[in-house]
Enzyme design. Structure first.
Site, PDB file in Angstrom:
ATOM      1  N   ASP A  34       0.934 -55.066  67.230  1.00 13.71           N
ATOM      2  CA  ASP A  34       1.525 -55.885  66.189  1.00 13.71           C
ATOM      3  C   ASP A  34       2.021 -57.175  66.827  1.00 13.71           C
ATOM      4  OD1 ASP A  34       2.815 -56.427  63.596  1.00 13.71           O
ATOM      5  OD2 ASP A  34       2.755 -54.243  63.365  1.00 13.71           O
TER       6      ASP A  34
ATOM      7  N   ASP B 192       1.702 -60.134  61.894  1.00 14.36           N
ATOM      8  CA  ASP B 192       2.731 -59.940  60.879  1.00 14.36           C
ATOM      9  C   ASP B 192       2.984 -61.205  60.055  1.00 14.36           C
ATOM     10  OD1 ASP B 192       4.916 -57.972  60.087  1.00 14.36           O
ATOM     11  OD2 ASP B 192       6.157 -59.704  60.588  1.00 14.36           O
TER      12      ASP B 192
ATOM     13  N   GLU C 134      -1.619 -59.934  58.296  1.00 16.38           N
ATOM     14  CA  GLU C 134      -0.942 -59.428  57.107  1.00 16.38           C
ATOM     15  C   GLU C 134      -0.660 -60.624  56.209  1.00 16.38           C
ATOM     16  OE1 GLU C 134       3.134 -57.145  55.667  1.00 16.38           O
ATOM     17  OE2 GLU C 134       3.165 -58.729  57.149  1.00 16.38           O
TER      18      GLU C 134
ATOM     19  N   HIS D 284       3.944 -48.606  56.892  1.00 12.42           N
ATOM     20  CA  HIS D 284       5.382 -48.417  57.087  1.00 12.42           C
ATOM     21  C   HIS D 284       6.230 -49.193  56.084  1.00 12.42           C
ATOM     22  CE1 HIS D 284       4.289 -52.160  58.829  1.00 12.42           C
ATOM     23  NE2 HIS D 284       5.563 -52.498  58.924  1.00 12.42           N
ATOM     24  N   ASP D 285       5.601 -49.996  55.213  1.00 10.93           N
ATOM     25  CA  ASP D 285       6.346 -50.817  54.258  1.00 10.93           C
ATOM     26  C   ASP D 285       6.325 -50.287  52.830  1.00 10.93           C
ATOM     27  OD1 ASP D 285       7.155 -52.741  56.074  1.00 10.93           O
ATOM     28  OD2 ASP D 285       5.342 -53.939  55.802  1.00 10.93           O
TER      29      ASP D 285
HETATM   30  C1  GLC Z   1       5.995 -57.375  57.625  1.00  8.57           C
HETATM   31  C2  GLC Z   1       6.218 -56.014  58.225  1.00  8.57           C
HETATM   32  C3  GLC Z   1       7.532 -55.492  57.746  1.00  8.57           C
HETATM   33  C4  GLC Z   1       8.614 -56.429  58.208  1.00  8.57           C
HETATM   34  C5  GLC Z   1       8.322 -57.872  57.787  1.00  8.57           C
HETATM   35  C6  GLC Z   1       9.160 -58.826  58.570  1.00  8.57           C
HETATM   36  O1  GLC Z   1       5.878 -57.344  56.261  1.00  8.57           O
HETATM   37  O2  GLC Z   1       5.152 -55.160  57.915  1.00  8.57           O
HETATM   38  O3  GLC Z   1       7.801 -54.194  58.177  1.00  8.57           O
HETATM   39  O4  GLC Z   1       9.840 -56.025  57.704  1.00  8.57           O
HETATM   40  O5  GLC Z   1       6.997 -58.235  58.034  1.00  8.57           O
HETATM   41  O6  GLC Z   1       8.754 -58.833  59.914  1.00  8.57           O
END
Ligand code: GLC
Ligand code: CA
Length: 556
Positions: free
Chosen positions: A104, A200, A254, A326-327
């Site tokens: 990540d 991310d 992402e 995980h979100d």
């Molecule tokens: C992304 C991650 C998430 C995190 C956010 C801020 O969406 O997947 O878990 O809280 O970024 O880094």
């Protein structure tokens, strides 16, 4: 000519991935916290699923304000998880087992405990002064996680920008030194042998010059038009792409709130900088933007989102397929049914794994883990759940507010992995750092290993089938009966071969219907989530899924 794609290999298209959120995966040294020793011991299990790679959510040192997404050192391993040496052991063993490993890369922000921030806040003359956004007067942006997007720092006597939590100050990517740091982080891990990155919130890293005010009265996301797909995003992405091009690796971004149109700029053409992107449209079939703003699940909405992305990227880009990470709360508790746990868990697997793209499976998804329902908000640990509870609908009863947390909390995906029915679900010999879901005696790896029809074994069958078929990897996608509220039916076609995937989202038996094109053809049933002997002619049982294969000459 597309200079980026030429040197890239397409191996990631044939792959499928397993995502590990280490803290809750497996505890190898008995302190109640998942770690890289535990991961090492489970690598054969991961391989047995039939995946080809692992994505590690952040495993770097972090004060855990956002559980690893607030990084205080990009080039080390969190002491809770082990050491760099232990990571190298995991990496080498994974490679030996034929598993790629991606990391990540979280560079929209750091932790406020990162040395860059500690230096930066010391004053304007500091070499790190412009690593972050500092202002005497904040604009009106709100953060996604914790109130206003600006926090006053008493040391520097200025405000700093944080689009996420207060302890996640945004990096100033306009500063070339910051971009050099990012490249150096990438090289550090690539030189060690990792195979790529999941990047991310990567579409947020370029902010509009001057940080103008956002839309007034819009909570949480009001500044987004000024930081999503910002003015220099594709220049910065091109710089990072260059680094990746020096290696045989791939990049997956992402893209919160991304649209097809903006995603295509990252995925295709002269600005191509990513091989895949995680989009979110299909995660909003029961909510608006986040699960906290809940609405009843709509299959039609889900299908529309799936098909939109499948069609838009076909022959141009490549999809990253997922239903959990995980979100998000657990998918059976959202789009399936805890009552029809096995049936809906298996059907949901088939609903996405056979689409065009690279499938991702999140830890615990493959055994059908479901949401937890904790009794008090104080038991929850996720910063966004806490903020939601303490900020919105304050006039509602405690029960109603907790109900919203039950359906929305990211914590449901962060409970310890359920390995067996022994105490602590076999996750740890010590008391786990977080609540184990009380259903672990029934929902666990050991029990499902023994059951031919388990969710676990169905995931294995899906992943193996996909891997065995060029049609399921590269074929074109079409959807049938898009308005049907209970059935999702899609096909994949390549040359003379096609697959028809039938998924029932109905809680009761439902008439089986075939698209006209297939009505008179005899396909081979290659996968079904009910025992074949129990099959009923012309009907689908609750949450039944079937996959048929057709070859041209099989027309009756
Ligand atoms: C992304 C991650 C998430 C995190 C956010 C801020 O969406 O997947 O878990 O809280 O970024 O880094
Ligand atoms: Ca441990």
């Amino acid at each position: 000519m597309d200079s980026f794609t030429d040197s890239k290999k397409d191996w990631y298209k044939r792959m499928s991935f397993y995502q590990i959120w280490v803290r809750s995966f497996a505890d190898g040294n008995g302190d109640g916290i998942g770690d890289l020793y535990g991961v090492y011991d489970k690598l054969e299990y991961i391989q047995s699923l039939g995946v080809d790679g692992i994505w590690f959510s952040p495993i770097y040192p972090s004060p855990n304000a956002d559980y690893g997404y607030d990084i205080s050192d990009y080039k080390d391993i969190h002491p809770d998880f082990g050491t760099l040496d232990q990571f190298k052991k995991v990496l080498n063993r994974a490679h030996a087992l034929g598993l790629k490993v991606i990391m990540d890369l979280v560079v929209n922000h750091t932790s406020d405990e990162h040395p860059w921030f500690i230096e930066s806040r010391k004053g304007k003359d500091n070499p790190y002064s412009d690593y972050y956004f500092w202002r005497d007067k904040p604009n009106n942006w709100e953060s996604l996680f914790e109130g206003k997007a600006w926090e006053y720092d008493p040391v520097r006597k200025q405000y700093y920008l944080h689009i996420f939590a207060k302890k996640q100050p945004d990096l100033n990517m306009d500063n070339p030194k910051v971009r050099e740091e990012v490249k150096s982080i990438m090289r550090f891990w690539l030189d060690m042998g990792v195979d790529g990155f999941r990047e991310d919130v990567i579409n947020f890293i370029s902010k509009k010059e001057g940080l103008p005010n956002g839309i007034p009265f819009l909570p949480a996301v009001n500044g987004m038009p000024h930081y999503k797909d910002g003015p220099h995003i594709h220049e910065y992405m091109a710089e990072f792409r260059q680094v990746c091009n020096e290696y045989d690796c791939f990049q997956l971004g992402e893209g919160p709130m991304t649209t097809v149109k903006s995603a295509l700029k990252y995925l295709t053409g002269p600005t191509k900088s990513l091989d895949m992107m995680f989009s979110f449209d299909h995660m909003m079939a029961d909510c608006i933007y986040t699960e906290y703003v809940h609405r009843p699940f709509s299959l039609v909405k889900l299908k529309k989102a799936f098909t939109k992305w499948q069609k838009a990227l076909d022959g141009r880009g490549w999809n990253a397929l997922y239903l959990e990470n995980h979100d998000h709360p657990r998918i059976i508790s959202r789009y399936g049914s805890e009552h029809f746990w096995r049936e809906s868990g298996t059907m949901l697997a088939a609903s996405y794994i056979f689409q065009q793209g690279t499938p991702f499976v999140y830890q615990g998804q493959e055994i059908g883990m479901t949401n937890i329902r904790l009794l008090s908000i104080d038991d929850y640990i996720d910063v966004s759940s806490k903020t939601n509870y303490h900020t919105y609908h304050l006039k509602d009863s405690v029960e109603d507010r907790l109900k919203r947390i039950h359906v929305s909390s990211r914590d449901s995906s962060r409970t310890p992995m359920q390995w067996d029915d022994s105490p602590n679900a076999g996750f740890s010999t010590a008391k786990p750092w977080f609540f184990v879901n009380s259903n672990y005696k029934r929902v666990n790896v050991a029990a499902e290993e023994k059951d031919k029809y388990s969710i676990l074994n169905f995931y294995r069958r899906c992943l193996a089938l996909r891997k065995s078929s060029k049609t399921l990897i590269y074929g074109t996608y079409s959807e049938y009966f898009p308005k049907d509220k209970e059935l999702y039916i899609y096909e994949r076609v390549l040359g003379n071969e096609s697959y028809l995937i039938i998924c029932s989202f109905s809680r009761i038996s439902h008439r089986l219907k075939f698209p006209d094109k297939y009505a008179k053809r005899r396909g081979k049933l290659v996968l079904c989530n009910y025992p074949v002997e129990e099959r009923r002619k012309g009907r689908l049982r609750p949450f039944e899924t079937r996959v048929y294969r057709y070859r041209k000459h099989t027309v009756k």
